[in-house]
Design a protein around this motif. Structure first.
Motif, mmCIF file in Angstrom:
data_model
loop_
_atom_site.group_PDB
_atom_site.id
_atom_site.type_symbol
_atom_site.label_atom_id
_atom_site.label_comp_id
_atom_site.label_asym_id
_atom_site.label_seq_id
_atom_site.Cartn_x
_atom_site.Cartn_y
_atom_site.Cartn_z
ATOM 1 N N ALA A 187 -5.968 6.409 -9.604
ATOM 2 C CA ALA A 187 -4.694 6.705 -8.945
ATOM 3 C C ALA A 187 -4.350 5.647 -7.910
ATOM 4 O O ALA A 187 -3.186 5.254 -7.772
ATOM 5 C CB ALA A 187 -4.764 8.080 -8.285
ATOM 6 N N ALA A 188 -5.356 5.166 -7.182
ATOM 7 C CA ALA A 188 -5.115 4.138 -6.167
ATOM 8 C C ALA A 188 -4.557 2.866 -6.802
ATOM 9 O O ALA A 188 -3.664 2.213 -6.243
ATOM 10 C CB ALA A 188 -6.398 3.832 -5.406
ATOM 11 N N GLY A 189 -5.081 2.511 -7.985
ATOM 12 C CA GLY A 189 -4.578 1.332 -8.678
ATOM 13 C C GLY A 189 -3.178 1.536 -9.229
ATOM 14 O O GLY A 189 -2.298 0.673 -9.083
ATOM 15 N N GLN A 190 -2.942 2.681 -9.849
ATOM 16 C CA GLN A 190 -1.620 2.970 -10.406
ATOM 17 C C GLN A 190 -0.571 3.067 -9.312
ATOM 18 O O GLN A 190 0.592 2.694 -9.506
ATOM 19 C CB GLN A 190 -1.672 4.280 -11.202
ATOM 20 C CG GLN A 190 -2.479 4.220 -12.480
ATOM 21 C CD GLN A 190 -1.817 3.362 -13.539
ATOM 22 O OE1 GLN A 190 -0.596 3.300 -13.630
ATOM 23 N NE2 GLN A 190 -2.621 2.689 -14.358
ATOM 24 N N ALA A 191 -0.979 3.570 -8.149
ATOM 25 C CA ALA A 191 -0.034 3.750 -7.044
ATOM 26 C C ALA A 191 0.525 2.423 -6.563
ATOM 27 O O ALA A 191 1.685 2.345 -6.139
ATOM 28 C CB ALA A 191 -0.704 4.498 -5.898
ATOM 29 N N TRP A 192 -0.285 1.350 -6.613
ATOM 30 C CA TRP A 192 0.230 0.043 -6.217
ATOM 31 C C TRP A 192 1.353 -0.394 -7.144
ATOM 32 O O TRP A 192 2.351 -0.982 -6.703
ATOM 33 C CB TRP A 192 -0.880 -1.006 -6.239
ATOM 34 C CG TRP A 192 -1.824 -0.937 -5.082
ATOM 35 C CD1 TRP A 192 -3.156 -0.659 -5.111
ATOM 36 C CD2 TRP A 192 -1.508 -1.149 -3.697
ATOM 37 N NE1 TRP A 192 -3.685 -0.673 -3.847
ATOM 38 C CE2 TRP A 192 -2.705 -0.975 -2.961
ATOM 39 C CE3 TRP A 192 -0.334 -1.463 -3.010
ATOM 40 C CZ2 TRP A 192 -2.742 -1.107 -1.573
ATOM 41 C CZ3 TRP A 192 -0.380 -1.591 -1.631
ATOM 42 C CH2 TRP A 192 -1.570 -1.414 -0.927
ATOM 43 N N MET A 193 1.213 -0.127 -8.437
ATOM 44 C CA MET A 193 2.249 -0.518 -9.387
ATOM 45 C C MET A 193 3.513 0.316 -9.212
ATOM 46 O O MET A 193 4.636 -0.205 -9.225
ATOM 47 C CB MET A 193 1.713 -0.385 -10.815
ATOM 48 C CG MET A 193 0.626 -1.395 -11.148
ATOM 49 S SD MET A 193 0.080 -1.328 -12.862
ATOM 50 C CE MET A 193 -1.073 0.040 -12.795
ATOM 51 N N VAL A 194 3.324 1.618 -9.014
ATOM 52 C CA VAL A 194 4.477 2.505 -8.853
ATOM 53 C C VAL A 194 5.184 2.241 -7.525
ATOM 54 O O VAL A 194 6.391 2.442 -7.409
ATOM 55 C CB VAL A 194 4.025 3.978 -8.955
ATOM 56 C CG1 VAL A 194 5.179 4.924 -8.670
ATOM 57 C CG2 VAL A 194 3.463 4.247 -10.337
ATOM 58 N N MET A 195 4.430 1.784 -6.526
ATOM 59 C CA MET A 195 5.013 1.489 -5.220
ATOM 60 C C MET A 195 6.158 0.491 -5.343
ATOM 61 O O MET A 195 7.196 0.635 -4.694
ATOM 62 C CB MET A 195 3.938 0.941 -4.293
ATOM 63 C CG MET A 195 4.418 0.590 -2.894
ATOM 64 S SD MET A 195 3.256 -0.519 -2.066
ATOM 65 C CE MET A 195 3.532 -2.063 -2.961
ATOM 66 N N VAL A 196 5.977 -0.526 -6.195
ATOM 67 C CA VAL A 196 7.025 -1.533 -6.385
ATOM 68 C C VAL A 196 8.290 -0.881 -6.925
ATOM 69 O O VAL A 196 9.401 -1.150 -6.453
ATOM 70 C CB VAL A 196 6.543 -2.642 -7.343
ATOM 71 C CG1 VAL A 196 7.661 -3.634 -7.627
ATOM 72 C CG2 VAL A 196 5.338 -3.359 -6.745
ATOM 73 N N ALA A 197 8.131 -0.001 -7.901
ATOM 74 C CA ALA A 197 9.290 0.690 -8.475
ATOM 75 C C ALA A 197 9.891 1.669 -7.472
ATOM 76 O O ALA A 197 11.117 1.815 -7.389
ATOM 77 C CB ALA A 197 8.875 1.427 -9.748
ATOM 78 N N ALA A 198 9.039 2.350 -6.703
ATOM 79 C CA ALA A 198 9.539 3.322 -5.730
ATOM 80 C C ALA A 198 10.382 2.647 -4.660
ATOM 81 O O ALA A 198 11.336 3.243 -4.144
ATOM 82 C CB ALA A 198 8.366 4.070 -5.090
#
Length: 265
Positions: free
Chosen positions: A201-212
């Motif tokens: 989740a910590a890794g995926q969250a970095w990617m989603v952060m850009v989109a968010a």
């Protein structure tokens, strides 16, 4: 002599460990060097507005580090990354443990989860805007959704994978309540799965952060998108590397906590 063999064995083991660490570091450095060389070679035959050369990217990083801008952007992103990750992970683990332990919860909560799971996280952006506005809370909400699902399924899998014999041992030692069994038997047994879920989740969250941050929330992602709109590709690549470095640091920290927490295993 028996007394003289022990230091030789210890010395050999230490030397072997150092050799292995040196080999690992050499492979990692070599892989990075090859990556940079391939990138540089590609940039030589590609227009700079499409693929800038490594020195141009390095200039951006050095300038932004010197001015403090990179640290300001990191702080802006962490203000929604950390709360979103922690809140989403906590809820995901709690619900996953409940569903994995209780058949009733699996039939009720699990059914609802099965319906909502296929919905892409970015589909929740309109709700994030309406409920929270264009701010850190809206971005944290999107990140929390991603963290929730990953931790939910890992926690459920971890609980269901607990050996029945361990539960029987716990009951024979006087632990009769569900809460007691979960705390003393289930959680320790499922801890590797919980850590795996949190790391993922910590890794995926970095990617989603850009989109968010497309919501307009200040941070690395917004800065990256703004640079892309002006075709400042050296800035885009520079902050892609920043996100990668942040991921490596966070992943390493989680691994250290995991190693200490599960040292008893």
């Amino acid at each position: 002599m028996a007394g003289s063999s022990e230091p030789e064995t210890v010395g050999y083991s230490t030397g072997g460990l150092r050799l292995e660490r040196g080999r690992t570091l050499g492979i990692q450095v070599g892989a990075l060097a090859v990556f940079v060389l391939v990138w540089w070679a590609g940039a030589l035959v590609t227009p700079q507005n499409l693929l800038p050369r490594p020195p141009a990217v390095l200039d951006v990083l050095v300038a932004d580090v010197a001015s403090g801008r990179v640290f300001e952007l990191i702080w802006q992103s962490l203000r929604h990354y950390v709360p979103g990750l922690l809140v989403g992970s906590a809820f995901g683990m709690a619900v996953g443990i409940l569903v994995g332990w209780s058949r009733t919860a699996e039939l009720s909560v699990g059914t609802v989860a099965g319906i909502l799971r296929p919905v892409p996280p970015l589909a929740w952006i309109p709700f994030a805007i309406i409920w929270f506005g264009l701010n850190d809370r809206g971005a944290a909400f999107i990140i929390a959704i991603v963290a929730f699902w990953i931790n939910y399924y890992n926690a459920e899998s971890g609980v269901k994978g607990v050996d029945d014999q361990l539960l029987e041992v716990g009951q024979s030692l006087g632990t009769k309540s569900d809460l007691g069994l979960i705390r003393r038997v289930v959680l320790p047994s499922a801890m590797p799965e919980l850590f795996t879920g949190f790391r993922t989740a910590a890794g995926q969250a970095w990617m989603v952060m850009v989109a968010a941050e497309l919501l307009g929330v200040p941070g690395i992602g917004k800065h990256l998108w703004d640079a892309a709109n002006f075709l400042q590709m050296q800035v885009v690549i520079a902050y892609m590397l920043v996100i990668g470095i942040l991921f490596l640091i966070s992943d390493r920290l989680i691994k250290l906590v995991e190693a200490r927490t599960l040292a008893w295993r």
